[in-house]
Structure formats: structure tokens, C-alpha cells
Design a protein around this motif. Structure first.
Motif, PDB file in Angstrom:
ATOM      1  N   LYS A 216     -23.333  40.835   4.338  1.00 53.75           N
ATOM      2  CA  LYS A 216     -22.473  39.993   5.165  1.00 53.75           C
ATOM      3  C   LYS A 216     -22.482  40.524   6.594  1.00 53.75           C
ATOM      4  CE  LYS A 216     -19.369  38.374   1.517  1.00 53.75           C
ATOM      5  NZ  LYS A 216     -17.985  38.351   0.996  1.00 53.75           N
ATOM      6  N   VAL A 217     -22.767  39.636   7.527  1.00 52.36           N
ATOM      7  CA  VAL A 217     -22.676  40.001   8.935  1.00 52.36           C
ATOM      8  C   VAL A 217     -21.630  39.122   9.589  1.00 52.36           C
ATOM      9  CG1 VAL A 217     -25.078  40.770   9.018  1.00 52.36           C
ATOM     10  CG2 VAL A 217     -24.518  38.410   9.677  1.00 52.36           C
ATOM     11  N   ASP A 218     -21.076  39.590  10.685  1.00 57.14           N
ATOM     12  CA  ASP A 218     -19.981  38.902  11.376  1.00 57.14           C
ATOM     13  C   ASP A 218     -20.562  37.906  12.382  1.00 57.14           C
ATOM     14  OD1 ASP A 218     -17.802  38.090  12.780  1.00 57.14           O
ATOM     15  OD2 ASP A 218     -17.279  40.069  13.588  1.00 57.14           O
ATOM     16  N   PRO A 219     -20.412  36.599  12.160  1.00 56.29           N
ATOM     17  CA  PRO A 219     -20.969  35.610  13.090  1.00 56.29           C
ATOM     18  C   PRO A 219     -20.345  35.649  14.476  1.00 56.29           C
ATOM     19  CG  PRO A 219     -20.360  34.593  11.002  1.00 56.29           C
ATOM     20  CD  PRO A 219     -19.746  35.951  11.022  1.00 56.29           C
ATOM     21  N   SER A 220     -19.182  36.331  14.603  1.00 55.68           N
ATOM     22  CA  SER A 220     -18.575  36.424  15.940  1.00 55.68           C
ATOM     23  C   SER A 220     -19.092  37.646  16.705  1.00 55.68           C
ATOM     24  CB  SER A 220     -17.052  36.489  15.830  1.00 55.68           C
ATOM     25  OG  SER A 220     -16.654  37.667  15.159  1.00 55.68           O
ATOM     26  N   SER A 221     -19.884  38.484  16.038  1.00 59.27           N
ATOM     27  CA  SER A 221     -20.479  39.630  16.726  1.00 59.27           C
ATOM     28  C   SER A 221     -21.614  39.154  17.640  1.00 59.27           C
ATOM     29  CB  SER A 221     -21.018  40.643  15.707  1.00 59.27           C
ATOM     30  OG  SER A 221     -22.085  40.075  14.970  1.00 59.27           O
ATOM     31  N   ILE A 222     -22.070  40.037  18.519  1.00 59.80           N
ATOM     32  CA  ILE A 222     -23.230  39.715  19.365  1.00 59.80           C
ATOM     33  C   ILE A 222     -24.464  39.742  18.468  1.00 59.80           C
ATOM     34  CG2 ILE A 222     -24.634  40.432  21.332  1.00 59.80           C
ATOM     35  CD1 ILE A 222     -22.162  41.968  22.396  1.00 59.80           C
ATOM     36  N   PHE A 223     -25.207  38.640  18.426  1.00 60.83           N
ATOM     37  CA  PHE A 223     -26.468  38.609  17.675  1.00 60.83           C
ATOM     38  C   PHE A 223     -27.581  39.037  18.639  1.00 60.83           C
ATOM     39  CE2 PHE A 223     -25.938  35.711  13.686  1.00 60.83           C
ATOM     40  CZ  PHE A 223     -24.843  36.468  13.285  1.00 60.83           C
ATOM     41  N   ASP A 224     -28.007  40.269  18.468  1.00 60.88           N
ATOM     42  CA  ASP A 224     -29.001  40.914  19.332  1.00 60.88           C
ATOM     43  C   ASP A 224     -30.324  40.909  18.562  1.00 60.88           C
ATOM     44  OD1 ASP A 224     -30.651  42.987  20.464  1.00 60.88           O
ATOM     45  OD2 ASP A 224     -28.888  43.824  21.440  1.00 60.88           O
TER      46      ASP A 224
ATOM     47  N   PRO B 209     -32.064  29.568  17.694  1.00 62.38           N
ATOM     48  CA  PRO B 209     -30.816  28.913  18.103  1.00 62.38           C
ATOM     49  C   PRO B 209     -29.572  29.769  17.912  1.00 62.38           C
ATOM     50  CG  PRO B 209     -32.171  27.425  16.784  1.00 62.38           C
ATOM     51  CD  PRO B 209     -32.766  28.788  16.656  1.00 62.38           C
ATOM     52  N   ALA B 210     -29.667  30.820  17.055  1.00 60.73           N
ATOM     53  CA  ALA B 210     -28.492  31.640  16.738  1.00 60.73           C
ATOM     54  C   ALA B 210     -28.383  32.899  17.602  1.00 60.73           C
ATOM     55  CB  ALA B 210     -28.539  32.051  15.264  1.00 60.73           C
ATOM     56  N   ALA B 211     -29.389  33.183  18.391  1.00 57.02           N
ATOM     57  CA  ALA B 211     -29.421  34.456  19.124  1.00 57.02           C
ATOM     58  C   ALA B 211     -28.539  34.422  20.369  1.00 57.02           C
ATOM     59  CB  ALA B 211     -30.857  34.789  19.520  1.00 57.02           C
ATOM     60  N   ASP B 212     -27.875  35.533  20.622  1.00 53.91           N
ATOM     61  CA  ASP B 212     -27.165  35.727  21.887  1.00 53.91           C
ATOM     62  C   ASP B 212     -28.039  36.502  22.874  1.00 53.91           C
ATOM     63  OD1 ASP B 212     -24.571  34.591  21.184  1.00 53.91           O
ATOM     64  OD2 ASP B 212     -24.362  36.299  19.827  1.00 53.91           O
ATOM     65  N   VAL B 213     -28.699  37.548  22.357  1.00 54.05           N
ATOM     66  CA  VAL B 213     -29.498  38.436  23.203  1.00 54.05           C
ATOM     67  C   VAL B 213     -30.947  38.398  22.748  1.00 54.05           C
ATOM     68  CG1 VAL B 213     -29.831  40.812  24.004  1.00 54.05           C
ATOM     69  CG2 VAL B 213     -27.522  39.949  23.586  1.00 54.05           C
ATOM     70  N   SER B 214     -31.835  38.217  23.699  1.00 52.01           N
ATOM     71  CA  SER B 214     -33.282  38.155  23.457  1.00 52.01           C
ATOM     72  C   SER B 214     -33.911  39.461  23.917  1.00 52.01           C
ATOM     73  CB  SER B 214     -33.859  36.975  24.247  1.00 52.01           C
ATOM     74  OG  SER B 214     -35.245  37.086  24.435  1.00 52.01           O
ATOM     75  N   GLU B 215     -34.358  40.272  22.952  1.00 54.17           N
ATOM     76  CA  GLU B 215     -34.957  41.585  23.269  1.00 54.17           C
ATOM     77  C   GLU B 215     -36.433  41.399  23.614  1.00 54.17           C
ATOM     78  OE1 GLU B 215     -33.731  44.864  23.010  1.00 54.17           O
ATOM     79  OE2 GLU B 215     -31.798  44.619  21.984  1.00 54.17           O
ATOM     80  N   GLN B 216     -36.772  41.618  24.893  1.00 56.32           N
ATOM     81  CA  GLN B 216     -38.155  41.485  25.373  1.00 56.32           C
ATOM     82  C   GLN B 216     -38.495  42.783  26.120  1.00 56.32           C
ATOM     83  OE1 GLN B 216     -39.730  38.842  24.281  1.00 56.32           O
ATOM     84  NE2 GLN B 216     -37.839  37.903  23.494  1.00 56.32           N
ATOM     85  N   ILE B 217     -38.693  43.859  25.348  1.00 57.75           N
ATOM     86  CA  ILE B 217     -38.604  45.213  25.913  1.00 57.75           C
ATOM     87  C   ILE B 217     -39.935  45.957  25.892  1.00 57.75           C
ATOM     88  CG2 ILE B 217     -36.149  45.364  25.399  1.00 57.75           C
ATOM     89  CD1 ILE B 217     -36.785  46.979  22.905  1.00 57.75           C
TER      90      ILE B 217
ATOM     91  N   SER C  32     -47.796  37.746  28.307  1.00 55.67           N
ATOM     92  CA  SER C  32     -46.821  36.738  28.696  1.00 55.67           C
ATOM     93  C   SER C  32     -45.580  36.814  27.818  1.00 55.67           C
ATOM     94  CB  SER C  32     -47.434  35.333  28.601  1.00 55.67           C
ATOM     95  OG  SER C  32     -46.437  34.344  28.679  1.00 55.67           O
ATOM     96  N   GLY C  33     -45.801  36.623  26.513  1.00 57.87           N
ATOM     97  CA  GLY C  33     -44.678  36.399  25.603  1.00 57.87           C
ATOM     98  C   GLY C  33     -44.345  34.923  25.602  1.00 57.87           C
ATOM     99  N   THR C  34     -43.978  34.409  24.438  1.00 59.80           N
ATOM    100  CA  THR C  34     -43.457  33.043  24.362  1.00 59.80           C
ATOM    101  C   THR C  34     -42.117  33.027  23.632  1.00 59.80           C
ATOM    102  OG1 THR C  34     -44.847  32.678  22.403  1.00 59.80           O
ATOM    103  CG2 THR C  34     -45.664  31.836  24.502  1.00 59.80           C
ATOM    104  N   GLY C  35     -41.847  34.082  22.845  1.00 58.54           N
ATOM    105  CA  GLY C  35     -40.520  34.200  22.234  1.00 58.54           C
ATOM    106  C   GLY C  35     -39.447  34.228  23.303  1.00 58.54           C
ATOM    107  N   ASN C  36     -39.723  34.901  24.424  1.00 62.28           N
ATOM    108  CA  ASN C  36     -38.750  34.956  25.522  1.00 62.28           C
ATOM    109  C   ASN C  36     -38.363  33.546  25.989  1.00 62.28           C
ATOM    110  OD1 ASN C  36     -41.342  34.559  26.552  1.00 62.28           O
ATOM    111  ND2 ASN C  36     -41.305  36.321  27.929  1.00 62.28           N
ATOM    112  N   MET C  37     -39.336  32.631  25.981  1.00 67.07           N
ATOM    113  CA  MET C  37     -39.071  31.255  26.418  1.00 67.07           C
ATOM    114  C   MET C  37     -38.253  30.487  25.369  1.00 67.07           C
ATOM    115  SD  MET C  37     -42.964  30.542  27.709  1.00 67.07           S
ATOM    116  CE  MET C  37     -43.791  31.727  28.800  1.00 67.07           C
TER     117      MET C  37
ATOM    118  N   LEU D 218     -29.630  35.128  26.335  1.00 76.99           N
ATOM    119  CA  LEU D 218     -29.899  35.840  27.577  1.00 76.99           C
ATOM    120  C   LEU D 218     -30.919  36.944  27.327  1.00 76.99           C
ATOM    121  CD1 LEU D 218     -27.479  34.189  28.500  1.00 76.99           C
ATOM    122  CD2 LEU D 218     -26.565  36.222  29.620  1.00 76.99           C
ATOM    123  N   THR D 219     -31.861  37.066  28.250  1.00 73.63           N
ATOM    124  CA  THR D 219     -32.950  38.018  28.097  1.00 73.63           C
ATOM    125  C   THR D 219     -32.515  39.418  28.491  1.00 73.63           C
ATOM    126  OG1 THR D 219     -34.543  36.276  28.619  1.00 73.63           O
ATOM    127  CG2 THR D 219     -35.334  38.549  28.776  1.00 73.63           C
ATOM    128  N   LEU D 220     -32.809  40.375  27.620  1.00 67.03           N
ATOM    129  CA  LEU D 220     -32.721  41.803  27.942  1.00 67.03           C
ATOM    130  C   LEU D 220     -34.159  42.278  27.962  1.00 67.03           C
ATOM    131  CD1 LEU D 220     -31.374  44.609  28.212  1.00 67.03           C
ATOM    132  CD2 LEU D 220     -31.179  44.647  25.729  1.00 67.03           C
TER     133      LEU D 220
END
Length: 798
Positions: free
Chosen positions: A523-531, A625-633, A641-646, A654-656
Motif C-alpha cells: 500500500k502506498v499513499d496516493p497523497s504522497s509525492i509520486f517521484d 499521468p500519475a507522476a508528480d516528479v519526473s526524474e531525468q538525472i 534526448s530522452g522522450t520520457g521527459n516529454m 515537473l522535471t527534476l
């Protein structure tokens, strides 16, 4: 049959009963899926035939996109959406007590690709058809794809990806258009009318049988074709060969995507696959061209062939072979046609990823092709000598054949009229560093085409609630003109819009949380930051940096009773190549860390770690669609290029990220306050590589966070076999941290703090999220394909 709910139901029930000889109540989800798929294929057949006829009869140039991968995902939902019949089908099935989403689940992800390269090719086919452009895909019909990933005791275990075990409702086998592919044997030459002619003697023949799949455009009558080739034994097998061995070796050519090439047998098989793809495709294209035009003297005026990375580079000598040996052209004319026909996209700055084949394997497998490559190399080196007389070092570095190797990237540059990178920074690195000598020699060939994604799949299909909200705000124009999404800027401070998009994100997080629970019982908390960090597992993509930061948080929470973080769920998804030992160790480390974190009562209140097994397109459609933070590190300069970032950006994450690949252009679009950047720049990384000066041990000794986490890899912190993570520790300390994980750690940790502080202010976060969505339209593959069509291929809509 799709004109109304009632006519659909009637056709569906009749077709199902006639096909399977059973009543609707007795039918399975797979019966229903196949019935619907056959109905859709029949529905588009007229448009498919008419598109092919238009392409054959029109005096328009066409492009053929050669790629070793096409990562299509599932096609049912996308095809219904593009045809505008999804609502009719969904409502009709609902009245029959069937869920369309359940039927869609019956479809397997097409096992034709692995990562960004293959997904890009799939997005390009979508955009070509949707823009009414005459563009076709050419690939291999892999029986098994890469592999299905299971996690057992934290380890990646590979199972065959049997995506064809129930057939493929979208494909049409075309045995009448099969062609022969020749391997092995030898060449003989003789003089005829004062000209040297070559003959391939005693070859071993493999038959390439085409399977065509329709590529359906969005709300248009255009249906282009993806032609996939399957290897089958010849009707007359070679003499003096064991028939079973020959059959097994033949079928292996189209059995697996990326066979293990750590040994010569695997290298030969990969090389066979590459020649099989280009020879079959070119023979097919030329057969069709000859029917209409007779001669090939104007071939380059009517046909563009694009090679997606170095895998299809043998298209260059194969086209030369056909023009020289079959058309009896002079070398100069054949070379002009070849170079004007072929264009090349480079996808990497990693030297180890630029393919090189040992001559001792290449020459016996492809004897005539080798002679042509040898001649290309000789003439290319002669041209270099004329430009740079006496500069042997330059010629050695640029030669196609050197040090016992055939250098495929060099052949690609020499034999094409266009060489493009896939993001501004990547193209600049190619011109200024990696391919500097080639750029100096032929600067006019080099250009940039920043990657894009199929926004209709990754937003309209994957996130329909968000898509509907956008349409309510700015109208439907963005679906066909994605850059119109910029109109969302008017709603950035609109409280109603912020509230709607926040609710949609929350629902998508709850759906993903449910999927996580179904997969892992966690079980994960849907109100947490999905990183989220989902992508291929590779050292340069630095999943390890993410892991070390989580280890630091774990240690801090355990040791400092005053320390707390906003609840965060770290989500990983990745496959490691079966032979990539280091990457598989990182997967094990992620899972060991997940067990440690999630089982600790104190820590798990604040952070959790999830590894979602078997990452693939259909799973990605739930994750983005469920992500809050996009790890492009990735290490700056390493990600082309990356396309996941897009995809993350388009869904409001938001991109980190580092200043690498298309992250740089995302930063330029949204502005520095709407993205979280950190770490070394590409220039700094490349300077370290050239001039040295980096010592990872200094960071290990001077940063207690790093030292504690690194030591935990080897000091028994993880209850694994002794030495389990020693290779990872050694990569950081003994081998001086090739990808600057420790160097960027502190900057990354600070950026993560900024993420948390911003997320706590939900109104501000939603504004930044909307800004990202608004600017994401320029990262649609529609824009990319228009640039290719105008700037490289010179094709126009039919």
C-alpha cells in the motif's frame, strides 16, 4: 458496422458467433478482442488499400523508416481513438455487459522494441499517418521481443516475451511478396564488355516473408504500413548442411530482439538481423519502384530511406550492390543515388554504443557487401587525403575500416546526405566533439531534429480526463495542432482549472496505487509525492544517484528524531539487458533498499520505494499521468534526448533533471522557475573526461552522507550475500565514478529539497504543472515529423 451502437452490436455478435462457433455468453475476452480487432481491420481495409494505391500512383516522394525497433505498445485503444469510433464501441459493449478496457487488457504489448529508440519510431509512424504523409516503417517481426521481466528475491529474471502466442490480429502475412536474403558463400568476378562484374557464389539463402500492419492516422483516411519481416527457411535448403541446424539458425534471425552479442555467435546473429532487415526492405521497395518506373536512375527523387541509428546502416552498401550488380550502373552514379536517398539519425554520444563489427566476422558472412564497404572506404579515404594531404592521423580516425573493424557510424555519415542529432545539445556535441572531424569535412550534412512524442497516445489516450479538461478550456484544436496547448497559459492562475487538474492527478495516483497493490501487495499513499524514474537501466541514466539519495533519507530519518520529510513514494521501472551485469546489480539494490525502507515502521511513514516489474508501454500509460516528479538525472552529455521527459511534462509532472538532452529545451520552454535542475553541465563533464581532475574519493571522504551510503553497500547493512553490491561500490570508489554520481550528489539532494518545498504549496505546484502542459505541445512528434519531412526527406502530404 460502426455507424451506431446498435449496428455495432449486431455486427459484433454475428461475427463472434460465426468465427468461434459459440454463443456470446460462452465467449472469452480473447474471443471478443479478436472479433473486435478483425472488425476494425475490415473497417479500415478500404482506406488502407486506397492509401497504398495513392502512394503507388501519385508522383510524390515517399519515405521508408528503417528501424531495428518499433515499440508500439497495445494498438486496439489507439486505433479506436484515431478512427473516432471508441465511444460507439465502448457504449455498445457496455450494454452487452463487457468492459472495453477488459478487452484491451487481452492484447499483448507488441514485442518489437526495448526503449526510447523504438518508442520514437512508433510515435513517428503515428504522426506520419496523422499528417497524411507517405511514410512507411520497415522492421523485423520478432517472435519473442526482448524479455518479460520478473523480480525474484530482488533479482531480475528474464522469461521469453511470447507476445505472438495468441497471434496478432493487426498483421497480414504476404507470402507472395517474400524475398531471398543471401549470406555466406563467396564472390567471383569477371570482365564483361570491359566492366568488372561480381557474382555471389554458393550463398546460404534465408527467405524474408513480410507481415504488414496498418498505421492508422488520427481522424484521416490515411492508413500507412509498417512492414515487418520474418525469417523462414528456403524451399531448397543448402546442400551439405544439416537441415535441422539450418532451420534453427534461419528462424533465429527473427526470433529475438538484441541477441546477446558477448560471443561471436551472437555478433553474427545481430549482423545477420541487420542485413536481413535492410536487404529485404530494399528489395521490396525497389521491386515496387521498378514496376512503376522501370529504371532506378531517378530513385532518389522519389524515395527517401531513413536509418534510425546505426543498426540499419548496411542499407548503404546493399543499395550500392543492387545499383551496381543488378542495374549495372557506374560507381559514381550509384553512389550519388545512394547518398541522396539515405539519411541517418544518430542517437548516442556513447562511443561504446557506436557499432563496430570485426572484419573477420563481417567479411565471410557478407562477402559482396564487404567488398563494397572496402571500396567505399578506399574512395572516402582518398577524398580525405585530397582535402587533408599528409594528415594520416585524421584519416585513421575517420576511416570506415580500421584496426580490424567496420565502423558503422562512419559508414552512415559517409553514405548519407543528412546526419541529425535528436536534441540541440546532442547535435552540438556531435558537431563539436564526437563527430567533429566529420563535421569539419562535410558541415552541410549535419542538423538537429529534437525528438517528439505522439501526444494523442500519451495525453489523449493515456489521460482522457486531463485531455477533456484541456478541450473544455481551449477547444479541440490542440489534438491536431499540439502547439495550440500554449493557450492553456491563460488558465495558469485560474483556481477552477488548478482544482480540476489537481483532482485528475489525484485520481490517476489512486489508480496507480491500486496497480502497485495488485502487483506487490504494498500500500502506498496516493497523497504522497509520486517521484518516478522509469527508463532503461543503464549506468549513465544514474538510477544509482536516486538510490543513494533514498539511502541518505533513510539514514537521516532513522538517526535524527527531529528530521522529517513530506511523504514521498519513489517509483522505479526498468529492464536491464540480460548480459549487463552492473545494471542487474542496480535492480537488485533498488529492491533490497525497497525491502529495507518499506519494512521499517518509522521510515515507511515518510518514504516508500516501489520497483514496478516488466516496464513496458501499457504500464507507462498508467505511470505518466500519475507522476508528480519526473526524474531525468542522466550524466550531462550522455542522454541524447530522452522522450520520457516529454511524456511526464505533457501529463503535468515537473522535471527534476540535469542539463542534458531535451531537458535543456524543456528548461528553455518553461523557464528556470518551472523545472528543478542540478549538477554538472555537459561542458564540465566533457572537460573532466578530456583533462581529468575529478577524484571521487574526495567526495567520499568529505561528505558524511555519501560515505555512509557508500559504505552501506559493502558493510552488511543489506542482508544479502557478502559482496553482492561490491561492483557498485567499486564503480564509485575504485573506478573513480565514471558518471559523476558522487560529484552531483549534493546538488541533487538540494534540488530534492526544493521539490518538497514547492510541492507543499499546492497552488504554486499546480501553476507550474499547467505551465509544463502548456509548453509541451512543441515536443509532439507532429512537430518533429514536419521538420524531417521539410528539411530532410522533402515529402509532402498526399
Amino acid at each position: 458496422m460502426f455507424s451506431s451502437k446498435e449496428s455495432f452490436q449486431k455486427s459484433f455478435l454475428k461475427r463472434l458467433e460465426m468465427t468461434y462457433g459459440k454463443t456470446f455468453r460462452e465467449s472469452t475476452s480473447r474471443d471478443q478482442y479478436n472479433t473486435l480487432g478483425n472488425m476494425v481491420r475490415e473497417y479500415i481495409s478500404t482506406n488502407w488499400i486506397e492509401t497504398n494505391e495513392k502512394n503507388r500512383s501519385a508522383n510524390n516522394k515517399q519515405v521508408y523508416y528503417f528501424s531495428i525497433e518499433f515499440l508500439l505498445g497495445k494498438l486496439m485503444g489507439q486505433n479506436l481513438l484515431n478512427l473516432g469510433i471508441r465511444d460507439v464501441v465502448e457504449k455498445g459493449l457496455e450494454e452487452l455487459g463487457i468492459s472495453l478496457s477488459d478487452i484491451e487488457e487481452s492484447e499483448s504489448d507488441a514485442g518489437l522494441g526495448n526503449g526510447g529508440l523504438g518508442r520514437l519510431a512508433a510515435c513517428f509512424l503515428d504522426s506520419l499517418a496523422s499528417l497524411d504523409l507517405p511514410g512507411h516503417g520497415c522492421g523485423i517481426r520478432y517472435k519473442h521481443g526482448l524479455f518479460d521481466q520478473k523480480i525474484a528475491d530482488g533479482y531480475q529474471v528474464e522469461y521469453p516475451e511470447q507476445w505472438l502466442r495468441h497471434g496478432n490480429v493487426w498483421e497480414v502475412r504476404k507470402p507472395d511478396q517474400a524475398v531471398d536474403i543471401a549470406f555466406w558463400g563467396s564472390t567471383e568476378s569477371r570482365e564483361v564488355d570491359g566492366k568488372l562484374e561480381f557474382k555471389h557464389v554458393s550463398p546460404e539463402t534465408v527467405v524474408a516473408v513480410p507481415y504488414d500492419m496498418p498505421m492508422i492516422g488520427y481522424e484521416t483516411s490515411t492508413v500507412n504500413t509498417l512492414r515487418l519481416w520474418s525469417a523462414e527457411p528456403a524451399h531448397h535448403p543448402p546442400l551439405n548442411r544439416d537441415l535441422l541446424t539450418y532451420k534453427r539458425e534461419t528462424e533465429a534471425v527473427s526470433e529475438f530482439l538484441y541477441p546477446d552479442d558477448t560471443h561471436d555467435e551472437g555478433k553474427i546473429l545481430r549482423l545477420k538481423q541487420q542485413y536481413f532487415l535492410v536487404s529485404a526492405s530494399l528489395q521490396s521497395i525497389i521491386r515496387s519502384f521498378r514496376k512503376k518506373n522501370g529504371s532506378l536512375h531517378n530513385f532518389h527523387e522519389m524515395v527517401a530511406i531513413h536509418i534510425n541509428d546505426t543498426h540499419p546502416v548496411l542499407a548503404i552498401p546493399e543499395l550500392m550492390r543492387i545499383l551496381l550488380d543488378e542495374e549495372r550502373m557506374e560507381w559514381e552514379e550509384a553512389w550519388e543515388i545512394t547518398t541522396k536517398t539515405i539519411s541517418y539519425t544518430n542517437h548516442t554520444t556513447l562511443s561504446e554504443a557506436l557499432e563496430k563489427w570485426p572484419i573477420y566476422l563481417f567479411k565471410p558472412l557478407l562477402p559482396r557487401i564487404y567488398l563494397i564497404v572496402e571500396e567505399i572506404n578506399e574512395r572516402y579515404c582518398k577524398a580525405l587525403w585530397e582535402r587533408y594531404p599528409g594528415d594520416w592521423n585524421r584519416i585513421e580516425q575517420m576511416a570506415i575500416l580500421a584496426h580490424g573493424l567496420v565502423k558503422m557510424a562512419h559508414l552512415a555519415i559517409a553514405g548519407s546526405h543528412s546526419v541529425n542529432g535528436v536534441a540541440k545539445i546532442h547535435s552540438d556535441i556531435l558537431k563539436m566533439r564526437e563527430m567533429k572531424l566529420f563535421y569539419e569535412f562535410e558541415p552541410e550534412k549535419f542538423n538537429n531534429k529534437t525528438n517528439g512524442i505522439a501526444h494523442r497516445r500519451w495525453l489523449l489516450k493515456a489521460n482522457p480526463e486531463l485531455a477533456s479538461t484541456i478541450t473544455e478550456a481551449i477547444g479541440e484544436r490542440w489534438v491536431k495542432d499540439p502547439e495550440y496547448l500554449i493557450q492553456l497559459k491563460r488558465f495558469i492562475y485560474d483556481e477552477g482549472m488548478k482544482e480540476k487538474t489537481a483532482k485528475i492527478k489525484q485520481v490517476r495516483k489512486e489508480l496507480l496505487a491500486q496497480k502497485i497493490f495488485e502487483q506487490s501487495s504494498m500500500k502506498v499513499d496516493p497523497s504522497s509525492i509520486f517521484d518516478v524514474q522509469v527508463k532503461r537501466l543503464h549506468a549513465y541514466k544514474r538510477q544509482l544517484l536516486n538510490v543513494l539519495h533514498i539511502m541518505y533519507l533513510y539514514n537521516r530519518i532513522r538517526e535524527d528524531s527531529n528530521f522529517s520529510v513530506y511523504p514521498r513514494t519513489f517509483i522505479f521501472g526498468a529492464k536491464a539487458s540480460p548480459g549487463y551485469y552492473y545494471a542487474k546489480k542496480v535492480i537488485k539494490l533498488i529492491n533490497s533498499l525497497a525491502e529495507k525502507v518499506n519494512s521499517d515502521p518509522k521510515v515507511s511513514k515518510m518514504i516508500k520505494v516501489v520497483f514496478m516489474e516488466n516496464y513496458r508501454v501499457s504500464l507507462a500509460e498508467s505511470i505518466f499521468p500519475a507522476a508528480d516528479v519526473s526524474e531525468q538525472i542522466s550524466t550531462a552529455s550522455k542522454e541524447a534526448s530522452g522522450t520520457g521527459n516529454m511524456k511526464f511534462m505533457m501529463n503535468g509532472a515537473l522535471t527534476l533533471g540535469t542539463l542534458d538532452g531535451a531537458n535543456v529545451e524543456i528548461l528553455e520552454s518553461v523557464g528556470p522557475s518551472n523545472i528543478f535542475t542540478f549538477g554538472l553541465t555537459a561542458e564540465q563533464v566533457l572537460d573532466y573526461y578530456e583533462n581529468g581532475g575529478y577524484r571521487s574519493t574526495e567526495y567520499y571522504h568529505h561528505d558524511v552522507r555519501i560515505r555512509q551510503a557508500a559504505d552501506q553497500l559493502i558493510n552488511g547493512f543489506f542482508h544479502e550475500t557478502e559482496g553482492e553490491f561490491e561492483a557498485i561500490y567499486d564503480s564509485l570508489i575504485a573506478h573513480n565514478d565514471q558518471y559523476f554520481v558522487l560529484k552531483d550528489f549534493s546538488s541533487y539532494a538540494e534540488a530534492q529539497e526544493r521539490v518538497e518545498q514547492t510541492f507543499i504549496n499546492r497552488g504554486e505546484w499546480q501553476e507550474k504543472s499547467l505551465i509544463n502542459i502548456a509548453y509541451s505541445g512543441s515536443f509532439s512528434s507532429d512537430r518533429t515529423i514536419k521538420e524531417y519531412a521539410d528539411g530532410i526527406w522533402r515529402i509532402k502530404p498526399i
